[in-house]
Design a protein around this motif. Structure first.
Motif, mmCIF file in Angstrom:
data_model
loop_
_atom_site.group_PDB
_atom_site.id
_atom_site.type_symbol
_atom_site.label_atom_id
_atom_site.label_comp_id
_atom_site.label_asym_id
_atom_site.label_seq_id
_atom_site.Cartn_x
_atom_site.Cartn_y
_atom_site.Cartn_z
ATOM 1 N N LEU A 52 0.831 -1.206 0.000
ATOM 2 C CA LEU A 52 0.000 0.000 0.000
ATOM 3 C C LEU A 52 0.869 1.262 0.000
ATOM 4 C CD1 LEU A 52 -2.873 -0.901 2.490
ATOM 5 C CD2 LEU A 52 -3.081 -0.455 0.035
ATOM 6 N N THR A 53 1.916 1.240 0.793
ATOM 7 C CA THR A 53 2.813 2.395 0.845
ATOM 8 C C THR A 53 3.494 2.607 -0.494
ATOM 9 O OG1 THR A 53 3.176 2.102 3.212
ATOM 10 C CG2 THR A 53 4.837 3.376 2.026
ATOM 11 N N SER A 54 3.900 1.527 -1.111
ATOM 12 C CA SER A 54 4.569 1.625 -2.403
ATOM 13 C C SER A 54 3.631 2.138 -3.490
ATOM 14 C CB SER A 54 5.131 0.261 -2.799
ATOM 15 O OG SER A 54 5.840 0.349 -4.003
ATOM 16 N N TYR A 55 2.520 1.439 -3.696
ATOM 17 C CA TYR A 55 1.611 1.784 -4.788
ATOM 18 C C TYR A 55 0.759 3.017 -4.513
ATOM 19 C CZ TYR A 55 2.578 -2.705 -7.054
ATOM 20 O OH TYR A 55 3.182 -3.757 -7.679
ATOM 21 N N PHE A 56 0.225 3.131 -3.320
ATOM 22 C CA PHE A 56 -0.753 4.178 -3.017
ATOM 23 C C PHE A 56 -0.106 5.448 -2.468
ATOM 24 C CE2 PHE A 56 -3.910 6.002 0.014
ATOM 25 C CZ PHE A 56 -4.832 6.445 -0.926
ATOM 26 N N THR A 57 0.765 5.318 -1.457
ATOM 27 C CA THR A 57 1.321 6.514 -0.826
ATOM 28 C C THR A 57 2.323 7.213 -1.730
ATOM 29 O OG1 THR A 57 1.037 5.533 1.364
ATOM 30 C CG2 THR A 57 2.522 7.411 1.210
ATOM 31 N N TYR A 58 3.299 6.468 -2.244
ATOM 32 C CA TYR A 58 4.384 7.093 -3.011
ATOM 33 C C TYR A 58 4.329 6.822 -4.503
ATOM 34 C CZ TYR A 58 6.122 7.892 1.637
ATOM 35 O OH TYR A 58 6.233 8.287 2.942
ATOM 36 N N ARG A 59 3.405 5.962 -4.920
ATOM 37 C CA ARG A 59 3.226 5.646 -6.338
ATOM 38 C C ARG A 59 4.538 5.257 -7.010
ATOM 39 N NH1 ARG A 59 -1.785 9.715 -7.194
ATOM 40 N NH2 ARG A 59 -2.877 8.727 -5.519
ATOM 41 N N THR A 60 5.167 4.280 -6.374
ATOM 42 C CA THR A 60 6.446 3.793 -6.855
ATOM 43 C C THR A 60 6.390 2.276 -6.979
ATOM 44 O OG1 THR A 60 8.835 3.861 -6.466
ATOM 45 C CG2 THR A 60 7.433 3.633 -4.529
ATOM 46 N N ARG A 61 7.268 1.745 -7.766
ATOM 47 C CA ARG A 61 7.306 0.304 -7.994
ATOM 48 C C ARG A 61 7.961 -0.396 -6.804
ATOM 49 N NH1 ARG A 61 11.047 -3.076 -10.243
ATOM 50 N NH2 ARG A 61 12.435 -1.352 -10.649
ATOM 51 N N PRO A 62 7.316 -1.434 -6.256
ATOM 52 C CA PRO A 62 7.956 -2.173 -5.167
ATOM 53 C C PRO A 62 9.145 -2.976 -5.698
ATOM 54 C CG PRO A 62 5.864 -3.179 -5.759
ATOM 55 C CD PRO A 62 5.997 -1.944 -6.586
ATOM 56 N N THR A 63 10.182 -3.037 -4.906
ATOM 57 C CA THR A 63 11.360 -3.833 -5.259
ATOM 58 C C THR A 63 11.750 -4.659 -4.032
ATOM 59 O OG1 THR A 63 12.950 -2.160 -4.515
ATOM 60 C CG2 THR A 63 12.212 -2.020 -6.822
ATOM 61 N N TRP A 64 12.578 -5.652 -4.253
ATOM 62 C CA TRP A 64 13.048 -6.459 -3.133
ATOM 63 C C TRP A 64 13.871 -5.612 -2.170
ATOM 64 C CZ3 TRP A 64 11.131 -10.695 -1.406
ATOM 65 C CH2 TRP A 64 10.496 -11.569 -2.277
ATOM 66 N N LEU A 117 12.318 7.986 2.557
ATOM 67 C CA LEU A 117 13.686 7.645 2.159
ATOM 68 C C LEU A 117 13.776 6.212 1.643
ATOM 69 C CD1 LEU A 117 15.732 9.346 5.007
ATOM 70 C CD2 LEU A 117 15.679 9.990 2.596
ATOM 71 N N VAL A 118 13.087 5.286 2.320
ATOM 72 C CA VAL A 118 13.112 3.884 1.898
ATOM 73 C C VAL A 118 12.404 3.707 0.553
ATOM 74 C CG1 VAL A 118 12.197 1.580 2.428
ATOM 75 C CG2 VAL A 118 13.367 2.899 4.202
ATOM 76 N N MET A 119 11.240 4.300 0.412
ATOM 77 C CA MET A 119 10.429 4.056 -0.779
ATOM 78 C C MET A 119 10.870 4.868 -2.000
ATOM 79 S SD MET A 119 8.638 1.695 0.419
ATOM 80 C CE MET A 119 7.438 1.353 -0.842
ATOM 81 N N LEU A 120 11.375 6.073 -1.784
ATOM 82 C CA LEU A 120 11.756 6.921 -2.914
ATOM 83 C C LEU A 120 13.264 7.026 -3.097
ATOM 84 C CD1 LEU A 120 9.250 9.888 -2.442
ATOM 85 C CD2 LEU A 120 9.026 7.907 -3.956
ATOM 86 N N GLY A 121 14.027 6.698 -2.073
ATOM 87 C CA GLY A 121 15.472 6.900 -2.113
ATOM 88 C C GLY A 121 15.782 8.343 -1.773
ATOM 89 N N PRO A 122 17.001 8.606 -1.325
ATOM 90 C CA PRO A 122 17.330 9.963 -0.877
ATOM 91 C C PRO A 122 17.206 11.021 -1.972
ATOM 92 C CG PRO A 122 19.164 8.428 -0.487
ATOM 93 C CD PRO A 122 18.065 7.660 -1.129
#
Length: 138
Positions: A52-64, A117-122
């Motif tokens: 949910l955080t990946s797709y909905f909050t930050y709209r980013t692709r989940p990765t390992w 920081l985790v989901m988008l990177g610095p």
């Protein structure tokens, strides 16, 4: 994507995650001891929260990589709330039944920053911040 929108979506995901955890915990209590029910519900809700955080909050692709780093958001929350409860109860003498609620509210901004920081990177986290947040001195 605005930071304000991310904050609202972050709060919504937090609410859904809390409800998911609690529902799973209650369901698992029917056949597991409470500590096992807590751990399993916590881990399962954290997996759901990641997506949910990946797709909905930050709209980013989940990765390992993000998936493996995501528990850091919970660790940050745990440290802030644990220290907060101690300070509120033992130093400021706040009632111990209310202290966790205050500490949890105080942890939200820290958890949000770690989550970004985790989901988008610095680099991307700084790019999407308003100009005043990126360059507060200049």
């Amino acid at each position: 994507m605005t930071v304000r929108g991310q904050i609202v979506r972050f709060a919504l995901v937090g609410g859904v995650n809390t409800g998911t955890y609690y529902g799973l915990y209650l369901a698992l209590l029917t056949f597991l001891p409470y500590v096992a029910a807590h751990v399993v519900a916590f881990l399962l809700s954290m997996v759901g929260s990641f997506f949910l955080t990946s797709y909905f909050t930050y709209r980013t692709r989940p990765t390992w990589r993000k998936f493996l780093l995501f528990p850091l958001t919970n660790a940050a929350n745990f440290v802030v709330t644990t220290c907060g409860v101690y300070v509120l109860v033992d130093v400021l003498r706040l009632e111990r039944t209310y202290a966790p609620l205050v500490a949890a509210a105080a942890a939200i901004p820290v958890t949000f920053v770690v989550s970004r920081l985790v989901m988008l990177g610095p680099d991307r986290a700084a790019e999407s911040a308003p100009e005043t947040e990126r360059n507060p001195v200049g």
